[in-house]
Scaffold this motif. Sequence first.
Motif, PDB file in Angstrom:
ATOM      1  N   LEU A 106      50.998  44.807  28.414  1.00  0.00           N
ATOM      2  CA  LEU A 106      50.669  43.972  30.635  1.00  0.00           C
ATOM      3  C   LEU A 106      49.692  45.619  31.008  1.00  0.00           C
ATOM      4  N   PHE A 107      50.265  46.766  30.255  1.00  0.00           N
ATOM      5  CA  PHE A 107      48.583  47.865  30.372  1.00  0.00           C
ATOM      6  C   PHE A 107      47.448  47.141  30.499  1.00  0.00           C
ATOM      7  N   PHE A 108      47.492  46.471  29.040  1.00  0.00           N
ATOM      8  CA  PHE A 108      45.855  46.059  28.382  1.00  0.00           C
ATOM      9  C   PHE A 108      45.199  45.295  29.455  1.00  0.00           C
ATOM     10  N   THR A 109      46.471  43.804  29.727  1.00  0.00           N
ATOM     11  CA  THR A 109      45.633  42.835  30.497  1.00  0.00           C
ATOM     12  C   THR A 109      45.145  43.513  31.513  1.00  0.00           C
ATOM     13  N   MET A 110      46.007  43.991  32.510  1.00  0.00           N
ATOM     14  CA  MET A 110      46.001  44.651  34.039  1.00  0.00           C
ATOM     15  C   MET A 110      44.692  45.322  34.221  1.00  0.00           C
ATOM     16  N   ALA A 111      44.120  46.147  33.142  1.00  0.00           N
ATOM     17  CA  ALA A 111      42.519  46.541  32.602  1.00  0.00           C
ATOM     18  C   ALA A 111      41.050  45.791  32.738  1.00  0.00           C
ATOM     19  N   ILE A 112      41.591  45.123  32.042  1.00  0.00           N
ATOM     20  CA  ILE A 112      40.785  43.955  31.577  1.00  0.00           C
ATOM     21  C   ILE A 112      40.170  42.867  32.994  1.00  0.00           C
ATOM     22  N   MET A 113      41.567  42.298  33.335  1.00  0.00           N
ATOM     23  CA  MET A 113      41.615  41.783  34.337  1.00  0.00           C
ATOM     24  C   MET A 113      40.678  42.195  35.722  1.00  0.00           C
ATOM     25  N   ALA A 114      40.884  43.353  35.798  1.00  0.00           N
ATOM     26  CA  ALA A 114      40.286  43.641  36.936  1.00  0.00           C
ATOM     27  C   ALA A 114      39.092  44.503  36.803  1.00  0.00           C
ATOM     28  N   GLY A 115      38.270  44.675  35.663  1.00  0.00           N
ATOM     29  CA  GLY A 115      37.365  45.102  35.486  1.00  0.00           C
ATOM     30  C   GLY A 115      36.362  44.107  35.421  1.00  0.00           C
ATOM     31  N   ALA A 116      36.910  42.409  34.770  1.00  0.00           N
ATOM     32  CA  ALA A 116      35.778  41.256  35.172  1.00  0.00           C
ATOM     33  C   ALA A 116      35.583  40.898  36.064  1.00  0.00           C
ATOM     34  N   THR A 117      36.786  40.847  37.250  1.00  0.00           N
ATOM     35  CA  THR A 117      36.976  40.434  38.705  1.00  0.00           C
ATOM     36  C   THR A 117      35.579  41.581  39.339  1.00  0.00           C
ATOM     37  N   THR A 118      35.786  42.772  39.295  1.00  0.00           N
ATOM     38  CA  THR A 118      34.570  43.857  39.584  1.00  0.00           C
ATOM     39  C   THR A 118      33.210  43.215  39.507  1.00  0.00           C
ATOM     40  N   THR A 119      33.095  42.504  37.417  1.00  0.00           N
ATOM     41  CA  THR A 119      31.927  42.838  37.313  1.00  0.00           C
ATOM     42  C   THR A 119      31.333  41.082  37.489  1.00  0.00           C
ATOM     43  N   ILE A 120      32.255  39.859  38.176  1.00  0.00           N
ATOM     44  CA  ILE A 120      31.381  39.203  38.565  1.00  0.00           C
ATOM     45  C   ILE A 120      30.503  38.955  39.835  1.00  0.00           C
ATOM     46  N   GLY A 121      31.275  40.672  40.749  1.00  0.00           N
ATOM     47  CA  GLY A 121      30.477  40.911  41.995  1.00  0.00           C
ATOM     48  C   GLY A 121      29.180  41.887  42.025  1.00  0.00           C
TER      49      GLY A 121
END
Length: 503
Positions: A106-121
Motif C-alpha cells: 500500500l505504501f508503494f501504490t500510493m507513491a506511484i499514484m500521486a507521482g503519475a497524477t502530478t506528472t500529467i499536470g
Amino acid sequence: MFDQSRTQHPLTKTRRLQTDDCIIVDKSELRKAQIGAGVGNFIEWYDIGIYGYLAVTMTSVFTEGMDGRMGLLVTLLGFAVSFVVRPLGGMILGPLGDKIGRRKVLFFTMAIMAGATTTIGLLPTAGQVGLWVIIPLYLLKMLQGFSTGGEYSGAATYIAEFSPDRNRGFMTALLNSGSMLGFAVGAGVVAMTTAAATSAWGESAMHDGAWRIPFLLAAPLGVLAISLRSRIPESPSFEVAQAKSDSGDVDPIFVRHNLPNIVKFYWPQILIGCALIAADGTSSYMLTSYMPTYLETQVGSPAVHTAVAAVTVLLLQAILIPIVGRWSDRIGRRPIYTIATIGNLILLVPAFWLMHIGTLWSLYLAMFLVMVPSAFFLALTGAVMSELFPTASRYGCVGVTHNLSISIFGGTTPLVSQILVEVTGNSYAPAYYIMFFSAVALVAVLKMRESASRPLLGSVPVVSSRDEAAALVRDQDTNERIDTATMLLIPAPAEFVRTGMVR
C-alpha cells in the motif's frame, strides 16, 4: 456463498474456540489504519474526478486539430486505458501483498499514484508538440492503473482484516465513502479553478493552462498520504496467518496460493465477485466519470451546474454509504445487494428522462436517482470481496476479481456509453447498459451465502473487547456464524500485545 477451498480440501474441527484465539483490536490502531488506508482511495478518486470533469477541456488541450467528436473519444479512451493494466497490477501486487504484507504494498501504490497524477499536470499540449503527446498521457494513465490495481484491493483487504467482525461492513464502507469525498473534492477543485481562472484571465483560461492546477495539487496530497501510510501497522490477521505458516502446521485453507491456483480453487467466488463488481462499477463510474460528459454533450447542461450538482450528490452519497454499510452488518449483505440491483432496474430510465427536461431541479433529482443504487453497491464492495476468500490468498484473490471486472466493465463505462449513444442514436442506451449488469448481479446474489458478521475465512474472530470474545466462546455451539474449521486456532503472539496491536 461458494467456498471452493472447503470443497477441495475438507477440514475437520480440530479443537474448540478459546478466548485467547480471538484478536481484540485496539481502537486507536484501528483508527490509524482506517485513515492510512482511506487516504489512498481518496487520492485515486480525486484523480478520476478531475480527469472526468476536465474531459471536454482536455479534449481541446491534447487533441487540438482533431475532429471534436473523435477527440472526445480519444480523451475518454485515456480514462479507459488505465483500466487495461489494472488486472496486471492486481495479479502482481495482490500476491506480493499476501507474501510481504499489506502495509508495504500500500505504501508503494500510493507513491506511484500521486507521482503519475502530478506528472500529467506537467505534460505539454498538442498545440506545443503535436498529437504525439497522447502517448505519454496514456502511459501515465496506465501507470496509475497499475498502482490502482493493488490499491483498492489492498486497502479493502487491510481494513476488512483489521475490523471487528460485527462492524466490518461499516468499516470497509468508509473506504468508498472516502473515495466519493475524493471525487467530490476533485470535481469541486475543477469547478473552483474554472470559476477563478475564467474570472481572472478570460474564457480561454482553462485551455491556456489553468487545467494543470488540479493535477499539480496531487503532489502535496501525495506527500501527506505517504506520511500517513508510513505510520500504519500491519493487519493483525495477516500477522497471525504468517505465524501459523511459520509454525509448519499448515492446513490447505491456509496456504498462500499463486495465480493459477487462485483461479483453480476459487473460480466460483471469482465469478460471483466479478458479477457484483460489474454492476457496481458500471453504476458508479456512470455517475462519477461519464455523467459530466453526457450532461454537457447530450443535454447541454452548463459545466458549472453539472459540477455543483455532482459535488452535492456525491457528498450525500459519501454520507449514505457508511449508513448502508452499518445496515448490512445488521440485516445481511444479500438484502442490500438485492435493493441495489432492483433499484437500478427501476430508477435508471426515469432518471435519464428527468435529465432531458433540462431544468436545474430535474438535474439534481436525476443524479440523486442514479446515486442511490450506486451507494448500496459501494457500501458492500470492500466487505464482500474480502469475505469471499481466505486470509492466506485474500489480497491476490481480491486483486484479480475486483480489477478484472472493474477494468472490463467499470472503467470502460464512459467510453462504451458514448459509443452506444453515437452508434444507436438512443440517449437512453447508457441506462440500459447498466441495467443489464444489474440483472446479472441479481443472479449472483442468489448464489452467494450470507457472510455478514462472520469471521473471515482463514482467520480467527476479530472482536472489540474481551467480553465479546468470551461471549463467542460461550455460545460457539449454537452460533451458526462460528465454524472453527475455517480458523487459525492459535493464541495471538505475544509481540502483538507488546506493540499494542491487540490487547
